[in-house]
Design an enzyme around this catalytic site. Structure first.
Site, PDB file in Angstrom:
ATOM      1  NE  ARG A  49      41.633  10.422   9.831  1.00 36.42           N
ATOM      2  CZ  ARG A  49      41.509  10.673   8.538  1.00 36.42           C
ATOM      3  NH1 ARG A  49      40.962  11.805   8.153  1.00 36.42           N
ATOM      4  NH2 ARG A  49      41.947   9.819   7.645  1.00 36.42           N
ATOM      5  CG  HIS A 134      39.250  15.020  -0.418  1.00 36.08           C
ATOM      6  ND1 HIS A 134      39.208  14.834   0.958  1.00 36.08           N
ATOM      7  CD2 HIS A 134      40.567  15.027  -0.743  1.00 36.08           C
ATOM      8  CE1 HIS A 134      40.450  14.744   1.426  1.00 36.08           C
ATOM      9  NE2 HIS A 134      41.285  14.869   0.411  1.00 36.08           N
TER      10      HIS A 134
HETATM   11  P1  NAD Z   1      39.713  15.555   9.347  1.00 36.99           P
HETATM   12  O1  NAD Z   1      40.691  14.482   9.583  1.00 36.99           O
HETATM   13  O2  NAD Z   1      40.258  16.793   8.772  1.00 36.99           O
HETATM   14  O3  NAD Z   1      38.992  15.887  10.770  1.00 36.99           O
HETATM   15  C1  NAD Z   1      38.194  17.009  11.011  1.00 36.99           C
HETATM   16  C2  NAD Z   1      38.780  17.834  12.181  1.00 36.99           C
HETATM   17  O4  NAD Z   1      37.897  18.910  12.461  1.00 36.99           O
HETATM   18  C3  NAD Z   1      38.934  17.041  13.486  1.00 36.99           C
HETATM   19  O5  NAD Z   1      40.283  17.185  13.938  1.00 36.99           O
HETATM   20  C4  NAD Z   1      37.952  17.712  14.471  1.00 36.99           C
HETATM   21  O6  NAD Z   1      38.458  17.760  15.792  1.00 36.99           O
HETATM   22  C5  NAD Z   1      37.819  19.097  13.882  1.00 36.99           C
HETATM   23  N1  NAD Z   1      36.531  19.754  14.135  1.00 36.99           N
HETATM   24  C6  NAD Z   1      35.299  19.186  14.197  1.00 36.99           C
HETATM   25  N2  NAD Z   1      34.352  20.138  14.362  1.00 36.99           N
HETATM   26  C7  NAD Z   1      35.003  21.328  14.422  1.00 36.99           C
HETATM   27  C8  NAD Z   1      34.565  22.676  14.553  1.00 36.99           C
HETATM   28  N3  NAD Z   1      33.282  22.986  14.670  1.00 36.99           N
HETATM   29  N4  NAD Z   1      35.505  23.655  14.547  1.00 36.99           N
HETATM   30  C9  NAD Z   1      36.822  23.354  14.430  1.00 36.99           C
HETATM   31  N5  NAD Z   1      37.295  22.091  14.305  1.00 36.99           N
HETATM   32  C10 NAD Z   1      36.387  21.096  14.276  1.00 36.99           C
HETATM   33  O7  NAD Z   1      38.549  15.066   8.417  1.00 36.99           O
HETATM   34  P2  NAD Z   1      37.674  13.741   8.576  1.00 36.99           P
HETATM   35  O8  NAD Z   1      36.526  14.102   9.453  1.00 36.99           O
HETATM   36  O9  NAD Z   1      38.523  12.593   9.037  1.00 36.99           O
HETATM   37  O10 NAD Z   1      37.182  13.438   7.103  1.00 36.99           O
HETATM   38  C11 NAD Z   1      38.024  12.788   6.170  1.00 36.99           C
HETATM   39  C12 NAD Z   1      37.613  13.128   4.766  1.00 36.99           C
HETATM   40  O11 NAD Z   1      36.261  12.714   4.541  1.00 36.99           O
HETATM   41  C13 NAD Z   1      37.552  14.631   4.494  1.00 36.99           C
HETATM   42  O12 NAD Z   1      38.804  15.119   4.113  1.00 36.99           O
HETATM   43  C14 NAD Z   1      36.486  14.726   3.408  1.00 36.99           C
HETATM   44  O13 NAD Z   1      37.032  14.420   2.155  1.00 36.99           O
HETATM   45  C15 NAD Z   1      35.509  13.676   3.834  1.00 36.99           C
HETATM   46  N6  NAD Z   1      34.441  14.262   4.677  1.00 36.99           N
HETATM   47  C16 NAD Z   1      33.810  15.387   4.206  1.00 36.99           C
HETATM   48  C17 NAD Z   1      32.831  16.003   4.956  1.00 36.99           C
HETATM   49  C18 NAD Z   1      32.178  17.244   4.390  1.00 36.99           C
HETATM   50  O14 NAD Z   1      32.223  17.456   3.170  1.00 36.99           O
HETATM   51  N7  NAD Z   1      31.582  18.100   5.234  1.00 36.99           N
HETATM   52  C19 NAD Z   1      32.478  15.478   6.212  1.00 36.99           C
HETATM   53  C20 NAD Z   1      33.131  14.303   6.678  1.00 36.99           C
HETATM   54  C21 NAD Z   1      34.128  13.739   5.888  1.00 36.99           C
END
Ligand code: NAD
Ligand code: ZN
Length: 269
Positions: A49, A134
């Protein structure tokens, strides 16, 4: 819809905000960290997101699609074959390690994470203190007999040409041990997160947009129990109005600084 072609400029918070976060950390002894995809973007794992996320293109299937439709399952394993090496290659970043420092200093009760990447454990967090809301992408489970398989083992099967693997024990449908859309969260992880939030004396939210429940509810639970809430995220979140301190910035830049000031400056001078 496609992702923006140029990355938006990232502005980090000033020293006053970092020191304000250090103060909250210094005054707390039972911190609960709630982490989302944002804590792992600096390890090279894209979020969904965030401004450059793949929400529009890489959406995972719903549980209904997955169980009822073989074509969806084939696509799922094909994507897994292509994407799992990147997940395996990802290394924890300074934000994951800062949480390990807090744990070793006796200040961190637990990490509740929405992530499935296993990077908290790889950084050195005590696995008993990491609650994966998750699930984990490193575990594959049979939907029929419940047998568990290591992610790397299944990757070998895919690489060997078994592009649509079934359970070697019972022939059942295999899936990763992650929560798919439309599916409820593991009860035990959910209950433990709520309990830990009630008991926390600081809720530290890092890299989560706080859109999806139950993560979105934890700040309210913390507030009701008198604990301050600090939110560190690159963009605004759905629960910013509940935050005692809100920092717009990068987890891997801001958190290690704040933890350093909190732990390395015991006199608070
Ligand atoms: P989310 O809605 O929590 O969005 C992530 C947030 O992190 C965003 O608001 C973004 O602006 C912020 N962000 C990005 N990089 C950042 C940084 N370096 N420092 C601080 N903030 C930062 O989560 P999502 O991306 O919509 O993912 C949805 C679901 O999908 C997750 O809850 C998870 O279950 C899965 N997912 C997991 C991973 C992983 O395991 N790394 C990655 C992507 C998605
Ligand atoms: Zn089976």
């Amino acid at each position: 819809m496609s992702a923006p072609s140029s990355e938006p400029e990232i502005v980090e918070p000033g020293p006053e905000d970092v020191l304000a976060l250090a103060d909250l950390i210094r005054n707390a002894n039972r911190i609960l960290a709630l982490t989302g995809a944002g804590i792992s973007t600096e390890s090279g794992i894209p979020d969904y997101r965030g401004p450059n996320g793949v929400w529009a293109t890489g959406k995972p299937p719903t549980i209904g699609d997955f169980m009822e439709n073989e074509a969806h399952r084939r696509t799922y394993w094909q994507r897994r074959l292509e994407s799992y090496p990147d997940l395996l290659a990802a290394r924890p970043n300074p934000a994951h390690r800062a949480l390990v420092d807090l744990e070793r200093a006796g200040k961190l009760a637990a990490v509740v994470t929405q992530n499935i990447d296993g990077l908290h454990q790889r950084a050195g967090s005590d696995p008993q203190r990491v609650i994966e809301l998750h699930g984990s992408a490193h575990v594959v489970r049979c939907t029929d007999c419940g047998a568990l398989f290591d992610g790397e083992e299944v990757q070998e099967w895919l690489r060997a040409g078994h592009l649509y693997p079934s359970c070697p024990v019972c022939g059942g449908i295999l899936r990763t041990a992650t929560v798919l859309f439309g599916e409820s969260l593991p009860r035990e992880a959910l209950d433990r997160s709520v309990e830990l939030t009630r008991d926390a004396d600081l809720l530290l939210v890092i890299g989560s947009s706080l859109v999806v429940n139950p993560a979105a509810q934890l700040p309210l639970i913390a507030k009701r129990n008198g604990a301050p809430v600090a939110i560190l995220n690159r963009t605004g979140t759905r629960q910013d109005h509940l935050a005692d301190l809100r920092l717009i910035g990068s987890a891997g830049v801001v958190l290690p600084q704040a933890v350093f000031h909190a732990l390395g400056d015991p006199l608070g001078s």
